[in-house]
Structure formats: structure tokens, C-alpha cells
Design a protein around this motif. Structure first.
Motif, PDB file in Angstrom:
ATOM      1  N   LEU A   1       0.832  -1.208   0.000  1.00 50.82           N
ATOM      2  CA  LEU A   1       0.000   0.000   0.000  1.00 50.82           C
ATOM      3  C   LEU A   1       0.861   1.251   0.000  1.00 50.82           C
ATOM      4  O   LEU A   1       2.040   1.214   0.339  1.00 50.82           O
ATOM      5  CB  LEU A   1      -0.967   0.012   1.190  1.00 50.82           C
ATOM      6  N   GLU A   2       0.237   2.355  -0.372  1.00 51.76           N
ATOM      7  CA  GLU A   2       0.926   3.635  -0.474  1.00 51.76           C
ATOM      8  C   GLU A   2       0.679   4.448   0.788  1.00 51.76           C
ATOM      9  O   GLU A   2      -0.459   4.635   1.211  1.00 51.76           O
ATOM     10  CB  GLU A   2       0.433   4.391  -1.706  1.00 51.76           C
ATOM     11  N   ILE A   3       1.754   4.947   1.389  1.00 46.70           N
ATOM     12  CA  ILE A   3       1.666   5.812   2.559  1.00 46.70           C
ATOM     13  C   ILE A   3       1.560   7.252   2.076  1.00 46.70           C
ATOM     14  O   ILE A   3       2.402   7.722   1.311  1.00 46.70           O
ATOM     15  CB  ILE A   3       2.906   5.667   3.457  1.00 46.70           C
ATOM     16  N   LEU A   4       0.526   7.959   2.548  1.00 45.98           N
ATOM     17  CA  LEU A   4       0.295   9.347   2.157  1.00 45.98           C
ATOM     18  C   LEU A   4       0.427  10.263   3.370  1.00 45.98           C
ATOM     19  O   LEU A   4       0.370   9.802   4.512  1.00 45.98           O
ATOM     20  CB  LEU A   4      -1.103   9.488   1.537  1.00 45.98           C
ATOM     21  N   PRO A   5       0.618  11.567   3.174  1.00 44.38           N
ATOM     22  CA  PRO A   5       0.785  12.487   4.303  1.00 44.38           C
ATOM     23  C   PRO A   5      -0.366  12.391   5.308  1.00 44.38           C
ATOM     24  O   PRO A   5      -1.541  12.372   4.933  1.00 44.38           O
ATOM     25  CB  PRO A   5       0.819  13.857   3.622  1.00 44.38           C
TER      26      PRO A   5
END
Length: 283
Positions: A80-84
């Protein structure tokens, strides 16, 4: 009175990383044994973060971004992508492997990255638990808003709030925005506490600290802001002893670290599904 600890900044092919913990004067704050500030960085298309698969034992990792994104993959099958604003918490326990890269969409364009990575040591009784992973979006995290102070609790317990992340010892990690003229009494006065200035500058008992400063706080310290500031507060219960660290391994047993080194060299750690074509060699 706050105590200033200066981090060491390294340039990795145009990408700035500041190592704050461990520090020669303070090996850990609460359970935090490692703190890196990644960036801020501007990457051209085709450049960026590309950390190959590598192992961990005896700790939990916390990744928290203020700009950009990182693609997390691990040997449990998470992808998964970690976002701010999101919190990415990986419990290594007896052993896990992960990589930190970027999506095609991110890598193919000019982009930025800025954020913090922490290692939280696991108490001895939890050091060999099964590995686990948790990811929570920013809207799922507790918020505190009062008199110009806007706080988000990332992990642990503070300000009467509890994060949904499962932790294994008393601790806290807070992202706090201070409006001009506001002040904030440091949390959890019975625990160790440090602040890291992300933006702006703050006063601690009339001593001015600026962007990039890491400050150990006393129990009764009050933090004030003359203008907009963004500060991370972290800490927890003081530990009676400090675990050993080698590379990505944390343990109270040197023999356990030696075993982890052999296991990595001899391929006994699990693979990452979909990302098993390369790996980071043992240093």
C-alpha cells in the motif's frame, strides 16, 4: 529547561536524511531508539526513494509523512501507499522483511518527499511476537483542538486520547500545529518527552528553538509559538536499560542479533510477494 540535541545530516545522492536518534548523549527517548527526518527533497522524474527489501527484528517501525508518498511492501503480503498524515506501523517481532519504494505514477513525475521514520523498541517479553502490520488514515486518528493548538495523536496515549495503533509500552507520538501566540504544556509529565521542530520556531521557557532542532523537555516545560509552527512531540516511559542495535536489528541479546545476521545472509527470512528480485546485503 530544554536540552538541545543536534542531529547529523547526510546527503544521499541529493536526498537529505538527518539522523536524530540514537544520539551520543541520549540513546533512546521512551521506547524510541531511532528517528530519521527524510527530506525535504525534490526529485526529478525517474528518481526518488528505492529502498530494497531488508529485515527487522525486535522493534516496530513508524513512518509518518508530511509531503509525498512511499510504497510499502512486506513479507506479510501488505502492499500500500503511505500518504501524508497516515500512520504506517509495522511490528517486526521475531522477523519481517519490507521495502520502501514508489508507485509508477510517483516515479514517473517530478515529486517531493518529507517525513519522519521511527523505530520503537519492543519490551523483552514482546520481542519475539509474530510480525504484524497496521495502517490508519489521517481521518481515523484522534484530534485535539483548543485555543490555537491543533494536535493529531499518531500513536500511544496523550491529552486524554488513545490512538488506534496497538503499542507495547507506554508511549506517545503527537503532530502539533501551534498558531501565533499559542502555548502548549508538554504531554505526559511522568514520561520522557522530546520535541522536534518541523516548521517555524518555538520558545521553551524563553529559549528559542528553530526548524530542525530536537529538544529534550523537562516535566514542567511549556512550549510557546510566536508565529505558525509545527512540532512533533514523542516519548514514553523511561526504560531501565537500552537494547542493542545493529543495522536493522534491535534486541536485548547480542546472540539474538548474531542469529538474525546469519539468518539474513543465509536466506532464512521470508520473501516479499511481488518484490523478491533483489535485497539489501548485510553491511
Amino acid at each position: 529547561m530544554g536540552t538541545l540535541l543536534k542531529g547529523k545530516t547526510k546527503d544521499l545522492d541529493g536526498f537529505s536524511v538527518t539522523r536524530i536518534l540514537p544520539h551520543a548523549e541520549k540513546r533512546m527517548v521512551g521506547p524510541f531508539v531511532f528517528l530519521d527526518h527524510m527530506g525535504p527533497a525534490d526529485f526529478a522524474a525517474g528518481e526518488g526513494i528505492d529502498v530494497r527489501p531488508h529485515p527487522h527484528i525486535g522493534l516496530a517501525t513508524l513512518t509518518y509523512l508530511t509531503e509525498g508518498s512511499i510504497l510499502h511492501r512486506d513479507s506479510l503480503g501488505n502492499n500500500l501507499e503511505i500518504l501524508p498524515g497516515d500512520v504506517n506501523w509495522m511490528t517486526a517481532g521475531r522477523g519481517i522483511v519490507h521495502s520502501e519504494r514508489e508507485t509508477h505514477e510517483t516515479k514517473a513525475n517530478q515529486h517531493q518527499l518529507n517525513g519522519l521514520q521511527c523505530w520503537i523498541a519492543l519490551p523483552e517479553q514482546f520481542a519475539e511476537i509474530e510480525p504484524a502490520f497496521a495502517h490508519h488514515k489521517k481521518c481515523q486518528l484522534p484530534q485535539f483542538n483548543k485555543e490555537g493548538v491543533f494536535a493529531r495523536l499518531i500513536a500511544g496515549d496523550a491529552l486524554g486520547m488513545t490512538s488506534p495503533i496497538r503499542t507495547y509500552s507506554p508511549m506517545f507520538f503527537l503532530d502539533v500545529i501551534l498558531s501565533a501566540g499559542s502555548h502548549f504544556v508538554r504531554p505526559n509529565q511522568d514520561q520522557e518527552c522530546a520535541l522536534y521542530v518541523l516548521e517555524g520556531n518555538v520558545d521553551v521557557n524563553s529559549e528559542l528553538y528553530e526548524k530542525g532542532d530536537f529538544v529534550l523537555l523537562d516535566a514542567d516545560d511549556v512550549v510557546a509559538s510566536r508565529s505558525f509552527s509545527r512540532v512533533v512531540f514523542l516519548g514514553g516511559e523511561q526504560w531501565p536499560k537500552t537494547p542493542h542495535m545493529y543495522w536493522n536489528f534491535v534486541s536485548f541479546s547480542k546472540e539474538r542479533i548474531e542469529q538474525a545476521k546469519r539468518d539474513w545472509q543465509e536466506g532464512r527470512f521470508p520473501d516479499i510477494p511481488g518484490d523478491n528480485q533483489e535485497f539489501t546485503p548485510l553491511p
